[in-house]
Design an enzyme around this catalytic site. Sequence first.
Site, mmCIF file in Angstrom:
data_model
loop_
_atom_site.group_PDB
_atom_site.id
_atom_site.type_symbol
_atom_site.label_atom_id
_atom_site.label_comp_id
_atom_site.label_asym_id
_atom_site.label_seq_id
_atom_site.Cartn_x
_atom_site.Cartn_y
_atom_site.Cartn_z
ATOM 1 N N GLY A 163 101.089 43.344 58.540
ATOM 2 C CA GLY A 163 99.337 43.617 58.714
ATOM 3 C C GLY A 163 100.628 44.975 57.571
ATOM 4 O O GLY A 163 99.550 46.197 57.956
ATOM 5 N N GLY A 216 97.823 46.788 56.091
ATOM 6 C CA GLY A 216 96.254 47.569 56.351
ATOM 7 C C GLY A 216 95.973 49.247 56.838
ATOM 8 O O GLY A 216 97.572 49.892 56.004
ATOM 9 N N GLN A 217 95.363 49.484 57.444
ATOM 10 C CA GLN A 217 94.798 51.320 57.421
ATOM 11 C C GLN A 217 96.400 51.575 58.962
ATOM 12 O O GLN A 217 96.893 53.213 58.127
ATOM 13 C CB GLN A 217 93.652 51.049 58.469
ATOM 14 C CG GLN A 217 93.436 52.230 59.055
ATOM 15 C CD GLN A 217 92.171 52.680 60.182
ATOM 16 O OE1 GLN A 217 92.021 51.785 60.329
ATOM 17 N NE2 GLN A 217 92.139 54.128 60.232
ATOM 18 N N ARG A 230 97.209 38.907 51.772
ATOM 19 C CA ARG A 230 96.965 38.828 51.288
ATOM 20 C C ARG A 230 96.258 40.250 50.036
ATOM 21 O O ARG A 230 95.734 40.393 48.838
ATOM 22 C CB ARG A 230 94.792 38.437 50.949
ATOM 23 C CG ARG A 230 95.611 36.927 51.680
ATOM 24 C CD ARG A 230 94.193 35.474 51.539
ATOM 25 N NE ARG A 230 95.194 34.326 52.025
ATOM 26 C CZ ARG A 230 94.468 33.411 52.959
ATOM 27 N NH1 ARG A 230 92.988 34.343 54.210
ATOM 28 N NH2 ARG A 230 94.397 32.851 53.666
ATOM 29 N N ASP A 277 102.964 34.741 56.466
ATOM 30 C CA ASP A 277 101.746 34.633 57.061
ATOM 31 C C ASP A 277 102.369 34.374 58.078
ATOM 32 O O ASP A 277 102.774 33.641 58.483
ATOM 33 C CB ASP A 277 101.104 33.179 56.440
ATOM 34 C CG ASP A 277 99.351 33.134 57.665
ATOM 35 O OD1 ASP A 277 99.437 33.103 58.688
ATOM 36 O OD2 ASP A 277 99.059 32.123 56.889
ATOM 37 N N ILE A 278 101.741 35.327 59.010
ATOM 38 C CA ILE A 278 102.954 34.578 60.850
ATOM 39 C C ILE A 278 102.077 33.533 61.867
ATOM 40 O O ILE A 278 102.627 32.885 61.952
ATOM 41 C CB ILE A 278 101.931 36.195 61.568
ATOM 42 C CG1 ILE A 278 100.370 36.090 61.922
ATOM 43 C CG2 ILE A 278 102.428 37.383 61.083
ATOM 44 C CD1 ILE A 278 99.745 36.911 62.559
ATOM 45 N N TYR A 330 87.510 39.346 69.675
ATOM 46 C CA TYR A 330 88.704 40.419 69.374
ATOM 47 C C TYR A 330 89.415 40.685 70.854
ATOM 48 O O TYR A 330 90.528 41.109 71.048
ATOM 49 C CB TYR A 330 88.133 41.294 68.318
ATOM 50 C CG TYR A 330 89.337 42.813 68.185
ATOM 51 C CD1 TYR A 330 90.344 41.970 67.011
ATOM 52 C CD2 TYR A 330 89.306 43.500 68.445
ATOM 53 C CE1 TYR A 330 90.998 43.416 67.720
ATOM 54 C CE2 TYR A 330 89.685 44.898 68.439
ATOM 55 C CZ TYR A 330 90.990 45.121 67.867
ATOM 56 O OH TYR A 330 91.893 45.938 67.828
ATOM 57 N N LYS A 367 92.897 40.062 72.610
ATOM 58 C CA LYS A 367 93.532 41.319 73.272
ATOM 59 C C LYS A 367 93.763 41.455 74.543
ATOM 60 O O LYS A 367 95.417 41.796 74.563
ATOM 61 C CB LYS A 367 92.846 42.649 72.250
ATOM 62 C CG LYS A 367 92.645 42.959 71.019
ATOM 63 C CD LYS A 367 94.583 43.742 70.566
ATOM 64 C CE LYS A 367 94.720 43.967 69.083
ATOM 65 N NZ LYS A 367 95.856 43.448 68.181
HETATM 66 P P1 NAD Z 1 93.707 46.209 59.630
HETATM 67 O O1 NAD Z 1 92.901 45.524 59.121
HETATM 68 O O2 NAD Z 1 93.989 47.348 58.563
HETATM 69 O O3 NAD Z 1 95.395 45.598 59.152
HETATM 70 C C1 NAD Z 1 96.190 44.514 59.387
HETATM 71 C C2 NAD Z 1 96.174 43.252 57.679
HETATM 72 O O4 NAD Z 1 96.776 41.831 58.676
HETATM 73 C C3 NAD Z 1 95.405 42.764 57.461
HETATM 74 O O5 NAD Z 1 95.742 43.912 56.401
HETATM 75 C C4 NAD Z 1 95.673 41.666 57.057
HETATM 76 O O6 NAD Z 1 95.983 41.322 55.631
HETATM 77 C C5 NAD Z 1 97.052 40.931 57.437
HETATM 78 N N1 NAD Z 1 96.758 39.937 57.913
HETATM 79 C C6 NAD Z 1 95.555 38.896 58.579
HETATM 80 N N2 NAD Z 1 96.220 37.622 59.079
HETATM 81 C C7 NAD Z 1 97.221 38.152 58.622
HETATM 82 C C8 NAD Z 1 97.696 36.758 59.053
HETATM 83 N N3 NAD Z 1 97.337 35.164 58.913
HETATM 84 N N4 NAD Z 1 99.394 36.762 58.574
HETATM 85 C C9 NAD Z 1 99.677 37.795 58.239
HETATM 86 N N5 NAD Z 1 99.145 39.139 57.829
HETATM 87 C C10 NAD Z 1 97.723 38.751 58.241
HETATM 88 O O7 NAD Z 1 94.509 46.406 61.047
HETATM 89 P P2 NAD Z 1 94.227 48.121 61.331
HETATM 90 O O8 NAD Z 1 93.595 48.572 61.640
HETATM 91 O O9 NAD Z 1 95.817 48.145 61.096
HETATM 92 O O10 NAD Z 1 95.104 47.322 62.801
HETATM 93 C C11 NAD Z 1 96.263 47.011 62.941
HETATM 94 C C12 NAD Z 1 96.860 46.861 64.399
HETATM 95 O O11 NAD Z 1 96.438 48.200 65.624
HETATM 96 C C13 NAD Z 1 96.331 45.636 64.744
HETATM 97 O O12 NAD Z 1 96.151 44.691 66.376
HETATM 98 C C14 NAD Z 1 94.918 46.129 65.504
HETATM 99 O O13 NAD Z 1 93.934 45.620 66.643
HETATM 100 C C15 NAD Z 1 95.157 47.686 66.468
HETATM 101 N N6 NAD Z 1 93.878 48.307 66.360
HETATM 102 C C16 NAD Z 1 93.648 49.358 65.166
HETATM 103 C C17 NAD Z 1 93.147 49.978 65.563
HETATM 104 C C18 NAD Z 1 92.173 51.023 64.580
HETATM 105 O O14 NAD Z 1 91.060 51.716 64.573
HETATM 106 N N7 NAD Z 1 92.634 51.206 63.352
HETATM 107 C C19 NAD Z 1 92.326 50.153 66.986
HETATM 108 C C20 NAD Z 1 92.603 49.844 67.939
HETATM 109 C C21 NAD Z 1 94.058 49.315 67.305
HETATM 110 C C1 AKB Z 2 88.109 48.102 65.760
HETATM 111 O O1 AKB Z 2 86.512 49.009 66.102
HETATM 112 O O2 AKB Z 2 87.767 47.002 65.337
HETATM 113 C C2 AKB Z 2 89.345 48.272 65.589
HETATM 114 C C3 AKB Z 2 89.606 48.387 67.339
HETATM 115 C C4 AKB Z 2 88.597 50.294 67.521
HETATM 116 O O3 AKB Z 2 90.085 48.176 68.240
HETATM 117 N N1 AKB Z 2 89.108 49.361 65.152
#
Ligand code: NAD
Ligand code: AKB
Length: 317
Positions: free
Chosen positions: A13, A16-17, A41, A57-58, A142, A146
């Site tokens: 990932g 991602g963010q 992707r 791809d995981i 979701y 989790k």
């Molecule tokens: P994101 O959606 O920005 O990034 C996730 C990435 O996972 C994406 O770039 C996507 O391409 C990749 N992905 C999806 N399916 C995949 C697959 N099959 N194989 C490989 N890669 C794949 O998510 P994020 O916000 O960076 O979150 C990262 C982690 O932190 C997640 O576990 C999320 O649940 C957790 N989280 C995020 C937040 C938040 O506010 N950003 C809050 C709570 C928890």
């Molecule tokens: C979402 O809104 O889905 C995430 C989270 C809090 O896990 N930012």
Amino acid sequence: MHTREQKRVLITGAAGQIGTELTIALRERLGNENVIGMGHRTKAPKELEEGPFIYGDINDLESYEKIVDEYEIDTVYHLAAILSVTGEKNPQLCYDVNLNGLYNILEVARKRDQRLFCPSSIAVFGNDEETGEVVLKPTTMYGVTKVAGELLCDYYYRKYAVDVRGIRYPGLISWKTEPGGGTTDYAVAIYYEAIRNKKYECFVRADTKLPMMYMSDAIKGTLDLMDAPLENLNQHSDYNLSSMSFTAGELAESIAKRIDGFECTYVSDNRQEIADSWPDEIDDASSRNDWNWDPAYNLERMTEDMLANLEIKLKEE
Ligand code: NAD
Ligand code: AKB
């Protein structure tokens, strides 16, 4: 048992963010070539061009194993996931990526004695229908994945001594990579729209209050938890982490103080229900006690920093 040194790290990932900023932070510590970003992707962000970035791809165990062996990975930061809003649109995909994908990551770690970081979320919580109390009974797919993921990780720690750690992140706010598919995304979009158009239509009510955190605190928390001596940890995959809680209205006010004429309107959609199912505050005493968690940003400091950085970024676009 002490915490082992990380030499060769993989971040799933990575585009991602969180992944973008965590990859940068880990490369500063371990060297560009020792931190491998894995995307799916989404195109690799420009900031990650300095080091290895591969696609995988995981859910494809064989190819994931090949990647891990080719790069001799000893630690995985597993950020690949499907977030809450996308998860409600496609619950089957959410289950597949967040649980079957996590199972692959854990199995590979067990066989190769890797260390793991697997984050969770405030989405694990829900309200008890009878008492109204906040309990581990989420109503989104979701959230279900989790909670189950936390339990699975803790099982691998107890049964196989896999050193897997995780944080329940609140909604994360950042300016480098835009979030997507989450309920808390409004708390980032509002800054972009305030600068671009001086107005924003928010998809939750003004009185919607949620735990939130600035990305630099989230990265610091992640690195601090992974650095903590294993013997200090009383939990493993389910550490609460908090820094600030505010309503959408308070967020809009903190921006309006700095951008003359900024106006926020509120039109709730189906994301309101998800937001209402999450707690407005969480108690993170165990993170503070076990590994000295201490966030730096409050709402006003964060707004200052977000606006300053986004002004520059959006001018360059
Ligand atoms: P994101 O959606 O920005 O990034 C996730 C990435 O996972 C994406 O770039 C996507 O391409 C990749 N992905 C999806 N399916 C995949 C697959 N099959 N194989 C490989 N890669 C794949 O998510 P994020 O916000 O960076 O979150 C990262 C982690 O932190 C997640 O576990 C999320 O649940 C957790 N989280 C995020 C937040 C938040 O506010 N950003 C809050 C709570 C928890
Ligand atoms: C979402 O809104 O889905 C995430 C989270 C809090 O896990 N930012």
